[in-house]
Scaffold this motif. Structure first.
Motif, mmCIF file in Angstrom:
data_model
loop_
_atom_site.group_PDB
_atom_site.id
_atom_site.type_symbol
_atom_site.label_atom_id
_atom_site.label_comp_id
_atom_site.label_asym_id
_atom_site.label_seq_id
_atom_site.Cartn_x
_atom_site.Cartn_y
_atom_site.Cartn_z
ATOM 1 N N THR A 121 0.822 -1.209 0.000
ATOM 2 C CA THR A 121 0.000 0.000 0.000
ATOM 3 C C THR A 121 0.857 1.259 0.000
ATOM 4 O O THR A 121 0.701 2.140 -0.862
ATOM 5 C CB THR A 121 -0.948 -0.010 1.206
ATOM 6 O OG1 THR A 121 -1.772 -1.173 1.159
ATOM 7 C CG2 THR A 121 -1.820 1.226 1.225
ATOM 8 N N GLU A 122 1.784 1.365 0.953
ATOM 9 C CA GLU A 122 2.627 2.558 1.003
ATOM 10 C C GLU A 122 3.768 2.473 0.001
ATOM 11 O O GLU A 122 4.230 3.497 -0.510
ATOM 12 C CB GLU A 122 3.175 2.751 2.422
ATOM 13 C CG GLU A 122 2.112 3.141 3.445
ATOM 14 C CD GLU A 122 1.406 4.458 3.131
ATOM 15 O OE1 GLU A 122 1.891 5.224 2.277
ATOM 16 O OE2 GLU A 122 0.366 4.725 3.744
ATOM 17 N N GLY A 123 4.223 1.261 -0.287
ATOM 18 C CA GLY A 123 5.270 1.105 -1.294
ATOM 19 C C GLY A 123 4.789 1.532 -2.663
ATOM 20 O O GLY A 123 5.533 2.162 -3.423
ATOM 21 N N TRP A 124 3.522 1.201 -3.006
ATOM 22 C CA TRP A 124 2.972 1.627 -4.288
ATOM 23 C C TRP A 124 2.947 3.153 -4.386
ATOM 24 O O TRP A 124 3.402 3.730 -5.384
ATOM 25 C CB TRP A 124 1.560 1.078 -4.491
ATOM 26 C CG TRP A 124 0.833 1.755 -5.608
ATOM 27 C CD1 TRP A 124 -0.098 2.738 -5.517
ATOM 28 C CD2 TRP A 124 1.033 1.533 -7.021
ATOM 29 N NE1 TRP A 124 -0.513 3.138 -6.766
ATOM 30 C CE2 TRP A 124 0.168 2.426 -7.705
ATOM 31 C CE3 TRP A 124 1.849 0.678 -7.759
ATOM 32 C CZ2 TRP A 124 0.105 2.478 -9.101
ATOM 33 C CZ3 TRP A 124 1.794 0.726 -9.147
ATOM 34 C CH2 TRP A 124 0.932 1.605 -9.805
ATOM 35 N N ALA A 125 2.420 3.819 -3.366
ATOM 36 C CA ALA A 125 2.321 5.278 -3.415
ATOM 37 C C ALA A 125 3.707 5.912 -3.500
ATOM 38 O O ALA A 125 3.911 6.899 -4.229
ATOM 39 C CB ALA A 125 1.567 5.790 -2.193
ATOM 40 N N MET A 132 10.812 -3.410 -3.607
ATOM 41 C CA MET A 132 10.304 -4.699 -4.083
ATOM 42 C C MET A 132 9.495 -4.522 -5.366
ATOM 43 O O MET A 132 9.561 -5.363 -6.275
ATOM 44 C CB MET A 132 9.468 -5.382 -3.007
ATOM 45 C CG MET A 132 10.269 -5.912 -1.840
ATOM 46 S SD MET A 132 9.341 -7.043 -0.756
ATOM 47 C CE MET A 132 8.156 -5.917 -0.017
ATOM 48 N N LEU A 133 8.721 -3.441 -5.483
ATOM 49 C CA LEU A 133 7.952 -3.198 -6.700
ATOM 50 C C LEU A 133 8.865 -2.869 -7.882
ATOM 51 O O LEU A 133 8.605 -3.294 -9.012
ATOM 52 C CB LEU A 133 6.950 -2.069 -6.471
ATOM 53 C CG LEU A 133 5.733 -2.443 -5.619
ATOM 54 C CD1 LEU A 133 4.957 -1.199 -5.221
ATOM 55 C CD2 LEU A 133 4.818 -3.414 -6.371
ATOM 56 N N LEU A 134 9.926 -2.121 -7.626
ATOM 57 C CA LEU A 134 10.882 -1.830 -8.701
ATOM 58 C C LEU A 134 11.539 -3.118 -9.199
ATOM 59 O O LEU A 134 11.737 -3.301 -10.407
ATOM 60 C CB LEU A 134 11.940 -0.845 -8.209
ATOM 61 C CG LEU A 134 11.484 0.608 -8.060
ATOM 62 C CD1 LEU A 134 12.524 1.423 -7.314
ATOM 63 C CD2 LEU A 134 11.198 1.240 -9.419
ATOM 64 N N LYS A 135 11.883 -4.022 -8.279
ATOM 65 C CA LYS A 135 12.473 -5.306 -8.669
ATOM 66 C C LYS A 135 11.459 -6.155 -9.433
ATOM 67 O O LYS A 135 11.802 -6.793 -10.448
ATOM 68 C CB LYS A 135 12.945 -6.048 -7.422
ATOM 69 C CG LYS A 135 13.557 -7.435 -7.693
ATOM 70 C CD LYS A 135 14.844 -7.340 -8.501
ATOM 71 C CE LYS A 135 15.650 -8.634 -8.471
ATOM 72 N NZ LYS A 135 14.932 -9.795 -8.996
ATOM 73 N N PRO A 140 1.033 -8.844 -0.137
ATOM 74 C CA PRO A 140 2.480 -8.768 0.050
ATOM 75 C C PRO A 140 3.186 -8.979 -1.284
ATOM 76 O O PRO A 140 2.801 -9.859 -2.075
ATOM 77 C CB PRO A 140 2.768 -9.897 1.039
ATOM 78 C CG PRO A 140 1.500 -10.041 1.823
ATOM 79 C CD PRO A 140 0.409 -9.781 0.825
ATOM 80 N N VAL A 141 4.205 -8.187 -1.551
ATOM 81 C CA VAL A 141 4.834 -8.207 -2.878
ATOM 82 C C VAL A 141 5.420 -9.579 -3.222
ATOM 83 O O VAL A 141 5.332 -10.004 -4.382
ATOM 84 C CB VAL A 141 5.881 -7.084 -2.994
ATOM 85 C CG1 VAL A 141 6.547 -7.103 -4.370
ATOM 86 C CG2 VAL A 141 5.221 -5.723 -2.764
ATOM 87 N N PRO A 142 6.027 -10.324 -2.285
ATOM 88 C CA PRO A 142 6.489 -11.662 -2.661
ATOM 89 C C PRO A 142 5.377 -12.567 -3.172
ATOM 90 O O PRO A 142 5.604 -13.378 -4.079
ATOM 91 C CB PRO A 142 7.098 -12.203 -1.361
ATOM 92 C CG PRO A 142 7.557 -10.979 -0.639
ATOM 93 C CD PRO A 142 6.493 -9.957 -0.941
ATOM 94 N N GLY A 153 12.719 -15.919 -6.572
ATOM 95 C CA GLY A 153 12.666 -15.628 -5.142
ATOM 96 C C GLY A 153 13.464 -14.420 -4.719
ATOM 97 O O GLY A 153 13.439 -14.057 -3.538
ATOM 98 N N ALA A 154 14.161 -13.765 -5.638
ATOM 99 C CA ALA A 154 14.957 -12.579 -5.293
ATOM 100 C C ALA A 154 14.038 -11.364 -5.302
ATOM 101 O O ALA A 154 13.770 -10.783 -6.350
ATOM 102 C CB ALA A 154 16.108 -12.397 -6.284
ATOM 103 N N ILE A 155 13.549 -10.993 -4.130
ATOM 104 C CA ILE A 155 12.531 -9.935 -4.054
ATOM 105 C C ILE A 155 13.124 -8.542 -4.041
ATOM 106 O O ILE A 155 12.415 -7.558 -4.258
ATOM 107 C CB ILE A 155 11.641 -10.128 -2.812
ATOM 108 C CG1 ILE A 155 12.465 -10.022 -1.528
ATOM 109 C CG2 ILE A 155 10.898 -11.459 -2.885
ATOM 110 C CD1 ILE A 155 11.626 -10.042 -0.264
ATOM 111 N N LEU A 156 14.414 -8.420 -3.752
ATOM 112 C CA LEU A 156 15.068 -7.111 -3.666
ATOM 113 C C LEU A 156 16.325 -7.088 -4.536
ATOM 114 O O LEU A 156 16.922 -8.134 -4.796
ATOM 115 C CB LEU A 156 15.452 -6.791 -2.214
ATOM 116 C CG LEU A 156 14.284 -6.502 -1.260
ATOM 117 C CD1 LEU A 156 14.745 -6.589 0.182
ATOM 118 C CD2 LEU A 156 13.718 -5.108 -1.539
#
Length: 558
Positions: free
Chosen positions: A418-422, A509-512, A541-543, A555-558
């Motif tokens: 939620t906050e990562g998207w914004a 995580m979203l950029l990755k 959750p992004v994963p 599995g590399a989320i970052l």
């Protein structure tokens, strides 16, 4: 969805709302209005038993082999979401023990602002519900008082006292307009409402006195083990903390280098602070703040269309209005309807004005924080294409995604998504034609990013690395170009909200994910396709989102 999983999901969510009726009310189910949670020892014990039982039943259900289509991926996501949803609540009750150690986190349960803000029913009916909730406040706080440990971490205690005194003041003054409006049409309802808020306000102040009298202990950190569990259960992130820390440090250093570059484009040969001062000098007047913000939103919205950045599944607009008096600790905030709200679907973008009794200098200092470029970045985060557009996709996205969001997708939302998207949208917009060749906008975006970088690193530092509150304050001052008071407030927030690293964690995580999805899609990739696809799954959750969107996830989320 597998019928057995669906049945279990619906029952588990209803049990969640029965235990936390305020959550049901805020998502838009008004049969839960007027009720506060029961945190008595017996009720908590029964809730823990319910959660263990639901987890055992979920584990016993067979996992059927399924094709790899969108529906099958949604089914797998929903099952994983349900498991995390149950484990997260159990973690908070059994391991994090927020009811015992962090009274500030419970202040939201006694908030009744939504009853006066959202016009989902006639005002007298809404105030009857608010009155019912207010009458329960004394008993609710007596139970909470019995649960709260005799000693608290000093900053956690102090912030709790401040939060409850603020709620008492809101009862006294922030609800008076609604009471006056109601008095003209239903005086008996207004009289009962006024009596209830007076009694509740006294109870809240007495509770704040009792929290203030608690002993203090020097430590407030939750420790590495709980921190790792918080990430795992809350965000499905199992990356070792040492790696999480190094990734955050690298992002901070990258943004500091970028800030120097942006400042040199604005003010060659001058310092970053001088460049910031130049940008801050251009801002709306007190009278034009709201109308200019409204016009700015239309410009940003049109840019989303012109540059094909993201789908807009509705022609609805949020209403730009002054922040209610009890919320004026924030510059701006988005108030969108709950995911299941059927009547009061209006959304409000609150912008905090100057106060008429401020001196000219105070007004100028406040408005400088609303300089045109910072206001754009805040509006991107809160409205287009941040929180408000996310809410539109959750409510109307089926018109372009081709499917309705399931109940668990609407309820089990991720802090990091939620906050990562914004936060992601702030940086993303600088990649588009909208932000092209605009160093002042880049500078203000980076300043916002550095605040979130400092949250990330100070959260880890204070809770897992023995960083003191004073050290965290100085860290914000040194790396986010903040003055001492706001830096101190940011550091204090991290003592009771260690999850505020999720702004940056979610963005990274979203950029990755975008990078990996672009590689997968090849020539079919567009930025809009990624954004619409990401928002079509709700706010998981992004994963878990990676597993839904990627054909092969390393599995590399970052």
């Amino acid at each position: 969805m597998n019928p057995a999983v669906q049945t279990l999901t619906e029952r588990a969510i209803r049990e969640h709302w029965d235990f936390l009726p305020t959550a049901g009310s805020r998502i838009g189910l008004h049969e839960y209005d007027g009720r506060l949670p029961d945190f008595s020892a017996g009720r908590i014990r029964r809730r823990v038993e319910e959660l263990h039982q639901s987890l055992a039943q979920l584990s016993a259900l067979p996992t059927e082999p399924e094709p790899n289509g969108a529906d099958a991926r949604m089914d797998r996501l929903n099952r994983s979401l349900l498991e995390l949803f149950l484990r997260r609540e159990l973690f908070n009750l059994e391991e994090m023990r927020t009811l015992e150690t962090n009274p500030q986190r419970q202040v939201g349960y006694i908030g009744v602002g939504s009853y006066v803000q959202r016009d989902y029913a006639p005002l007298p009916d809404r105030l009857r519900s608010a009155t019912s909730a207010l009458r329960q406040v004394p008993d609710f706080l007596a139970t909470l008082d019995s649960l709260t440990e005799p000693e608290l971490g000093e900053p956690v205690r102090d912030m709790a006292v401040r939060a409850y005194r603020g709620m008492a003041a809101f009862y006294e003054t922030g609800l008076s307009d609604a009471a006056d409006q109601c008095a003209a049409i239903a005086p008996d309802v207004a009289t009962e409402f006024n009596a209830a808020r007076e009694t509740a306000s006294a109870a809240v102040n007495e509770f704040a006195d009792r929290i203030q009298a608690r002993g203090i202990r020097p430590e407030f950190a939750i420790g590495s083990q709980l921190y790792q569990r918080m990430l795992s259960v809350g965000e499905a992130v199992d990356t070792p903390l040492s790696d999480v820390l190094s990734i955050g440090q690298a992002n901070l250093e990258q943004n500091l280098r970028r800030l120097d570059e942006a400042a040199s484009l604005i003010a060659p040969g001058k310092s970053v602070r001088e460049a910031v001062a130049m940008v801050s000098a251009s801002h709306p007047t007190a009278e034009s703040l709201i109308p200019e913000t409204r016009d700015m939103l239309e410009d940003i919205r049109q840019a989303l269309i012109d540059h094909d950045i993201i789908g807009l599944p509705s022609e609805e607009r949020c209403q730009v209005t002054e922040t209610p008096s009890y919320m004026r600790y924030a510059f701006a905030a988005m108030d969108s309807p709950g995911g299941l709200e059927q009547v009061a679907t209006e959304a409000f973008y609150y912008v905090t004005p100057v106060e008429p009794d401020w001196t000219p200098r105070q007004q100028e200092e406040w408005l400088s924080n609303f300089n045109y470029h910072t206001l754009k970045i805040i509006s991107i985060h809160e409205v287009y294409p941040g929180h408000y557009v996310h809410n539109l996709h959750n409510r109307y996205g089926h018109t372009q995604h081709g499917r309705e969001l399931s109940l668990i997708n609407r309820v089990a939302t991720s802090y990091a998504f939620t906050e990562g998207w914004a936060h992601y949208t702030e940086e993303m917009m600088l990649e588009t034609e909208y932000g092209h060749d605009n160093p002042a906008l880049w500078l203000t975006q980076l300043l916002e990013a550095l605040v979130r970088n400092c949250r990330y690193l100070c959260s880890l530092g204070m809770h897992t690395q023995n960083m003191t509150l004073d050290e965290a304050t100085r860290f914000f001052q040194a790396h986010a170009y903040m003055e001492e008071h706001p830096a101190s407030q940011e550091a204090i927030r991290g003592t009771f909200d260690p999850g505020y690293l999720n702004y940056t964690l979610g963005k990274l995580m979203l950029l990755k994910l975008r990078q990996d999805w672009r590689r997968q899609e090849g020539s079919d990739y567009t930025m809009r396709r990624f954004h619409d696809a990401a928002l079509s799954w709700g706010a998981p959750p992004v994963p878990l989102l990676r597993a839904a969107m990627l054909d092969a996830d390393d599995g590399a989320i970052l």
